[in-house]
Write an enzyme that holds these catalytic residues in place. Structure first.
Site, PDB file in Angstrom:
ATOM      1  N   GLY A   1       0.773  -1.296   0.035  1.00  0.00           N
ATOM      2  CA  GLY A   1       0.061  -0.097   0.014  1.00  0.00           C
ATOM      3  C   GLY A   1       0.746   1.212  -0.023  1.00  0.00           C
ATOM      4  O   GLY A   1       0.530   2.158  -0.568  1.00  0.00           O
ATOM      5  N   ASN A   2       1.797   1.129   0.849  1.00  0.00           N
ATOM      6  CA  ASN A   2       2.770   2.549   0.769  1.00  0.00           C
ATOM      7  C   ASN A   2       3.309   2.797  -0.449  1.00  0.00           C
ATOM      8  O   ASN A   2       3.662   4.201  -0.717  1.00  0.00           O
ATOM      9  CB  ASN A   2       4.009   2.144   1.701  1.00  0.00           C
ATOM     10  CG  ASN A   2       4.572   3.378   2.326  1.00  0.00           C
ATOM     11  OD1 ASN A   2       4.263   4.226   2.490  1.00  0.00           O
ATOM     12  ND2 ASN A   2       6.050   3.238   1.980  1.00  0.00           N
TER      13      ASN A   2
ATOM     14  N   LYS B   1      -9.801  -9.396   5.300  1.00  0.00           N
ATOM     15  CA  LYS B   1      -8.727  -8.647   4.511  1.00  0.00           C
ATOM     16  C   LYS B   1      -9.267  -7.191   4.743  1.00  0.00           C
ATOM     17  O   LYS B   1     -10.595  -6.995   4.055  1.00  0.00           O
ATOM     18  CB  LYS B   1      -8.648  -8.953   3.071  1.00  0.00           C
ATOM     19  CG  LYS B   1      -8.296  -8.168   2.016  1.00  0.00           C
ATOM     20  CD  LYS B   1      -6.921  -8.248   1.589  1.00  0.00           C
ATOM     21  CE  LYS B   1      -6.341  -7.265   1.044  1.00  0.00           C
ATOM     22  NZ  LYS B   1      -4.821  -7.245   1.037  1.00  0.00           N
TER      23      LYS B   1
ATOM     24  N   LYS C   1      -2.575 -10.198  -1.797  1.00  0.00           N
ATOM     25  CA  LYS C   1      -1.393  -9.951  -2.888  1.00  0.00           C
ATOM     26  C   LYS C   1       0.027 -10.434  -2.706  1.00  0.00           C
ATOM     27  O   LYS C   1       0.857 -10.902  -3.573  1.00  0.00           O
ATOM     28  CB  LYS C   1      -0.946  -8.500  -3.194  1.00  0.00           C
ATOM     29  CG  LYS C   1      -0.677  -7.699  -2.245  1.00  0.00           C
ATOM     30  CD  LYS C   1       0.671  -7.073  -2.677  1.00  0.00           C
ATOM     31  CE  LYS C   1       1.544  -6.395  -1.600  1.00  0.00           C
ATOM     32  NZ  LYS C   1       1.190  -6.354  -0.229  1.00  0.00           N
TER      33      LYS C   1
ATOM     34  N   LYS D   1       2.860 -11.883   4.742  1.00  0.00           N
ATOM     35  CA  LYS D   1       4.203 -11.496   3.895  1.00  0.00           C
ATOM     36  C   LYS D   1       5.073 -12.605   4.297  1.00  0.00           C
ATOM     37  O   LYS D   1       5.904 -13.304   3.558  1.00  0.00           O
ATOM     38  CB  LYS D   1       4.713 -10.168   4.327  1.00  0.00           C
ATOM     39  CG  LYS D   1       4.042  -8.858   3.662  1.00  0.00           C
ATOM     40  CD  LYS D   1       4.777  -7.676   4.091  1.00  0.00           C
ATOM     41  CE  LYS D   1       3.795  -6.385   4.082  1.00  0.00           C
ATOM     42  NZ  LYS D   1       2.601  -6.446   2.757  1.00  0.00           N
TER      43      LYS D   1
HETATM   44  P1  ADP Z   1       1.198  -3.715   2.667  1.00  0.00           P
HETATM   45  O1  ADP Z   1       0.207  -2.666   2.089  1.00  0.00           O
HETATM   46  O2  ADP Z   1       2.643  -3.252   2.184  1.00  0.00           O
HETATM   47  O3  ADP Z   1       1.021  -5.067   2.468  1.00  0.00           O
HETATM   48  P2  ADP Z   1       0.592  -4.305   5.568  1.00  0.00           P
HETATM   49  O4  ADP Z   1      -0.194  -2.898   6.289  1.00  0.00           O
HETATM   50  O5  ADP Z   1      -0.181  -5.264   4.875  1.00  0.00           O
HETATM   51  O6  ADP Z   1       1.260  -3.213   4.196  1.00  0.00           O
HETATM   52  O7  ADP Z   1       1.731  -4.796   6.225  1.00  0.00           O
HETATM   53  C1  ADP Z   1       2.799  -3.997   6.698  1.00  0.00           C
HETATM   54  C2  ADP Z   1       2.620  -3.405   8.133  1.00  0.00           C
HETATM   55  O8  ADP Z   1       2.736  -4.722   8.873  1.00  0.00           O
HETATM   56  C3  ADP Z   1       3.400  -2.477   8.641  1.00  0.00           C
HETATM   57  O9  ADP Z   1       2.948  -1.139   8.599  1.00  0.00           O
HETATM   58  C4  ADP Z   1       3.421  -2.931  10.332  1.00  0.00           C
HETATM   59  O10 ADP Z   1       2.618  -1.912  11.156  1.00  0.00           O
HETATM   60  C5  ADP Z   1       2.922  -4.171  10.409  1.00  0.00           C
HETATM   61  N1  ADP Z   1       3.527  -5.269  11.076  1.00  0.00           N
HETATM   62  C6  ADP Z   1       2.733  -6.119  11.916  1.00  0.00           C
HETATM   63  N2  ADP Z   1       3.552  -7.114  12.416  1.00  0.00           N
HETATM   64  C7  ADP Z   1       4.818  -6.756  12.228  1.00  0.00           C
HETATM   65  C8  ADP Z   1       6.252  -7.045  12.501  1.00  0.00           C
HETATM   66  N3  ADP Z   1       6.280  -8.152  13.135  1.00  0.00           N
HETATM   67  N4  ADP Z   1       7.085  -6.478  11.812  1.00  0.00           N
HETATM   68  C9  ADP Z   1       6.929  -5.378  11.161  1.00  0.00           C
HETATM   69  N5  ADP Z   1       5.699  -4.889  10.597  1.00  0.00           N
HETATM   70  C10 ADP Z   1       4.770  -5.548  11.340  1.00  0.00           C
HETATM   71 MG    MG Z   2      -0.820  -6.162   3.103  1.00  0.00          MG
END
Ligand code: ADP
Ligand code: MG
Length: 333
Positions: free
Chosen positions: A9-10, A123, A207, A267
């Site tokens: 998303g970022n 989701k 994704k 992820k």
């Molecule tokens: P994207 O859109 O890149 O998929 P997500 O919001 O789904 O983003 O995933 C990234 C987020 O995961 C980070 O912004 C963070 O807040 C969160 N997060 C949760 N647990 C962890 C962790 N153990 N280490 C790092 N980030 C984490």
């Molecule tokens: Mg995500």
């Protein structure tokens, strides 16, 4: 190297920013510059991306039309894939030499119609709402909502991706050197009937999980998920927070409880599945660190023979949004 890059998303919109065309174009232009640098460095990229905020916005716009014209989530997924794919392709063209071979493929992803995920939506899509508004929407549209950061978001079913329908054609494009943008938003979820015929289903596929499948089938040397944190942390947001530099898949899986469902969880799952199934490497990190992630200097690397978790020392910058922002999905109302 052939690298599958999944943009979070970022890369498409900074967290907390409203989904305006201007904000989105700015973020995408930045992402395109990082991707173009990797292409200039000699890597062959296959690009995929998320669609959470965009597909949620399209759902709200669809609500504004007449009842009989409401669009189902598979169609909205296709729209978001075309929309983001178009913007990414355009930005990448502008960052590469004229006539560069870049193409967007609107992709379908096969899912199991009986996936248990249909009974338990996880989701988050669309904007973050204040509680009162979220409750109203939940009642009006029977939308399950979940707490996300300081507000509430709609959640939809996210079944596991089983196959990429267009993979043979996508591979043909990749093998002729084309930079392919595909499987955006996890791909449009479709199911196969008993007669083998395909039909769209109401869901949004993760994704990162589709990205892992794409990386495996495209025979990538490296699968990178780019997001808004510098990598994966143990005790994320806690006193003992530490940034993981590298690990084998087994030790990451052993710590799976610390990686949140719906964000870091998928992820890590996607990275470990890719590494275990292919013997290649995966990485999770920040978009701005792409070159250093490829060089193995930054981000969290999941390596086939990585052994136990090792940490970055000294600590890289703290996660930009510090602290845990999600609440587990059982907090539905
Ligand atoms: P994207 O859109 O890149 O998929 P997500 O919001 O789904 O983003 O995933 C990234 C987020 O995961 C980070 O912004 C963070 O807040 C969160 N997060 C949760 N647990 C962890 C962790 N153990 N280490 C790092 N980030 C984490
Ligand atoms: Mg995500």
């Amino acid at each position: 190297m052939r690298i599958v890059v999944a943009l979070g998303g970022n890369a498409l919109l900074r967290k907390g920013e409203p989904l305006s065309m201007e904000n989105q174009q700015k973020a995408i232009a930045g992402a395109a510059r990082s991707l173009a640098d990797a292409i200039y460095a000699g890597h062959h990229l296959v690009i995929t991306h998320g669609n959470g905020p965009q597909v949620g916005l399209l759902a709200l716009q669809s609500l504004a039309g007449p009842q009989e014209s409401m669009l189902p989530l598979d169609v909205l997924g296709a729209e978001s894939e075309g929309w983001i794919g178009y913007e990414l392709e355009l930005a990448l063209r502008n960052a590469l030499p004229e006539g560069a071979a870049v193409v967007t493929v609107v992709t379908q992803t096969l899912v199991d119609a009986n996936d248990p995920a249909f009974a338990a939506p996880t989701k988050p899509i669309g904007p973050v709402y204040e509680e009162a508004i979220a409750r109203g929407l939940a009642t009006e549209h029977q939308w399950p909502m979940v707490k996300d950061g300081h507000g509430w978001r709609r959640v939809v079913a996210s079944p596991k991706p089983l196959g990429i329908v267009e993979i043979a054609s996508i591979k043909r494009l990749i093998n002729t050197g084309v930079t392919v943008i595909c499987a955006g938003g996890g791909g449009i979820p479709v199911r196969a009937g008993a007669d083998g015929k395909l039909a769209g289903v109401e869901a949004v596929v993760d994704k990162d999980l589709t990205g892992a499948l794409l990386a495996k089938q495209a025979e990538a040397d490296l699968f990178i998920m780019l997001t808004d944190v510098a990598g994966v942390y143990l005790d994320y947001g806690g006193k003992e927070q530490r940034a993981i530099a590298s690990s084998g898949p087994k030790d990451m899986i052993a710590h799976a409880a610390g990686f949140r469902a719906g964000s870091m969880g998928p992820k890590v799952e996607a990275a470990c599945a890719f590494v275990q199934e292919t013997g290649q490497s995966a990485a999770i990190g920040a978009l701005s660190d792409l070159a250093d992630i490829i060089a193995g200097r930054r981000g969290t690397l999941i390596l086939p023979n990585g052994g136990k978790i090792s940490f970055h020392y000294p600590e890289p910058e703290q996660p930009r949004h510090g602290g845990i922002t999600e609440i587990p999905p059982e907090k539905h109302f």
